[in-house]
Design an enzyme around this catalytic site. Structure first.
Site, PDB file in Angstrom:
ATOM      1  N   ASP A 105       0.807  -1.214   0.000  1.00 19.63           N
ATOM      2  CA  ASP A 105       0.000   0.000   0.000  1.00 19.63           C
ATOM      3  C   ASP A 105       0.846   1.273   0.000  1.00 19.63           C
ATOM      4  O   ASP A 105       2.007   1.276   0.416  1.00 19.63           O
ATOM      5  CB  ASP A 105      -0.890   0.038   1.249  1.00 19.63           C
ATOM      6  CG  ASP A 105      -2.078  -0.897   1.156  1.00 19.63           C
ATOM      7  OD1 ASP A 105      -2.118  -1.737   0.231  1.00 19.63           O
ATOM      8  OD2 ASP A 105      -2.969  -0.805   2.023  1.00 19.63           O
ATOM      9  N   HIS A 250       3.706  -2.348   3.082  1.00 19.93           N
ATOM     10  CA  HIS A 250       3.735  -0.994   2.531  1.00 19.93           C
ATOM     11  C   HIS A 250       5.036  -0.777   1.764  1.00 19.93           C
ATOM     12  O   HIS A 250       6.094  -1.264   2.172  1.00 19.93           O
ATOM     13  CB  HIS A 250       3.610   0.052   3.637  1.00 19.93           C
ATOM     14  CG  HIS A 250       2.316  -0.027   4.386  1.00 19.93           C
ATOM     15  ND1 HIS A 250       2.101  -0.943   5.396  1.00 19.93           N
ATOM     16  CD2 HIS A 250       1.162   0.685   4.261  1.00 19.93           C
ATOM     17  CE1 HIS A 250       0.864  -0.794   5.867  1.00 19.93           C
ATOM     18  NE2 HIS A 250       0.281   0.188   5.203  1.00 19.93           N
TER      19      HIS A 250
END
Length: 285
Positions: A105, A250
């Site tokens: 992400d 991430h």
């Protein structure tokens, strides 16, 4: 390779279908393209929080014998149909053996995303990248690399706000603007979206469906944004690895060097343990 050929290749990489399930007994056999049963139970809590053989050797490294072969039948893309409005995000991959999905992400970030792409390319596996429009607009070259490598790019809003505190029109603007950037750079409009912080509400589901996207949450949160140490991230994944798991990591939003190093540590171990690293693709009906 001509621009038209590259665009066609990207569309072919996106064609196909996979089975994805929501959490809870009622959703365990749900198909992408099926409809949530009226009155069905909401998603059950899962670790990490919700809803909130023969391929060429790459980079001199022989891919694991356990890595997943392509799931999709490559053929001409089919017309997109209306996306159903969901009541909960999909959380797991189901009915595909020892399959797992890796998701990243907040990117793309030129400091960390390229190394993640190199590692995935080295082991010849695909992942999902939920990108923020503000980042994607400045690094369209990285989205083109994702397309060329066969990764799936999803919508993570423009600026990563808490959508549940925003108006309908503001949410729509966040998501629509990001979809436009993705389509321009990636060559295909996104078919998946993820709400920042895993914060979903009725408006978010409606807008996502209106823009032709399915909602995807996660099963296993690495908590890498806390910078707990590379070994801790690896141990969390090794401990919670299980068929059907969707892993949240991430590649932007802070110092993600630990996430980069952790991927290089845990990915070969997952493959050697028989896990199939794959990407879900929405059923086109």
């Amino acid at each position: 390779m001509t621009k038209d050929h590259m665009f066609t290749r990207r569309r072919l990489l996106m064609a196909g279908a996979a089975v994805v399930a929501t959490s809870g007994a009622a959703g365990a056999a749900a198909l992408l393209g099926g409809e949530t049963a009226p009155g069905g139970a909401g998603p059950s809590p899962v670790p990490g929080g919700t809803p909130a053989a023969g391929s060429p050797t790459r980079g001199g490294v022989k891919p694991s014998a356990y890595r997943l072969q392509p799931l999709t039948g490559y053929g001409p893309p089919r017309a997109r149909v209306r996306t159903l409005v969901r009541r909960e995000p999909f959380l797991r991959v189901a009915g595909m053996g020892r399959a797992m999905v890796l998701t990243f992400d907040d990117g793309p970030d030129p400091r960390y995303t390229p190394e993640i792409l190199r590692t995935l390319r080295e082991y010849d596996v695909h992942a999902m990248f939920f990108v923020c429009g503000s980042m994607a607009a400045d690094h369209k070259d990285l989205l083109r690399q994702m397309a060329d490598d066969g990764h799936v790019v999803g919508n993570h809003t423009w600026s990563h706000p808490l959508l549940t505190k925003m108006s309908y029109s503001a949410i729509h603007a966040q998501m629509e603007r990001t979809s436009e950037v993705i389509e321009e750079a990636y060559g295909e409009a996104p078919r998946w979206f993820r709400a920042p912080y895993g914060a979903w509400n009725r408006a978010v589901f409606h807008i996502g469906a209106d823009l032709g996207m399915e909602p995807l949450g996660w099963t296993l949160d690495t908590l890498d944004w806390r910078s707990p140490g590379t070994r801790t991230i690896v141990e969390r994944i090794e401990r919670q690895a299980d068929p059907g798991v969707v892993v949240l990591s991430h590649d932007a939003g802070g110092n993600r060097s630990q996430s980069v190093r952790a991927l290089r540590d845990y990915l070969p171990g997952l493959l050697d343990a028989g896990y199939q690293i794959t990407v879900p693709r929405r059923r086109m009906v």
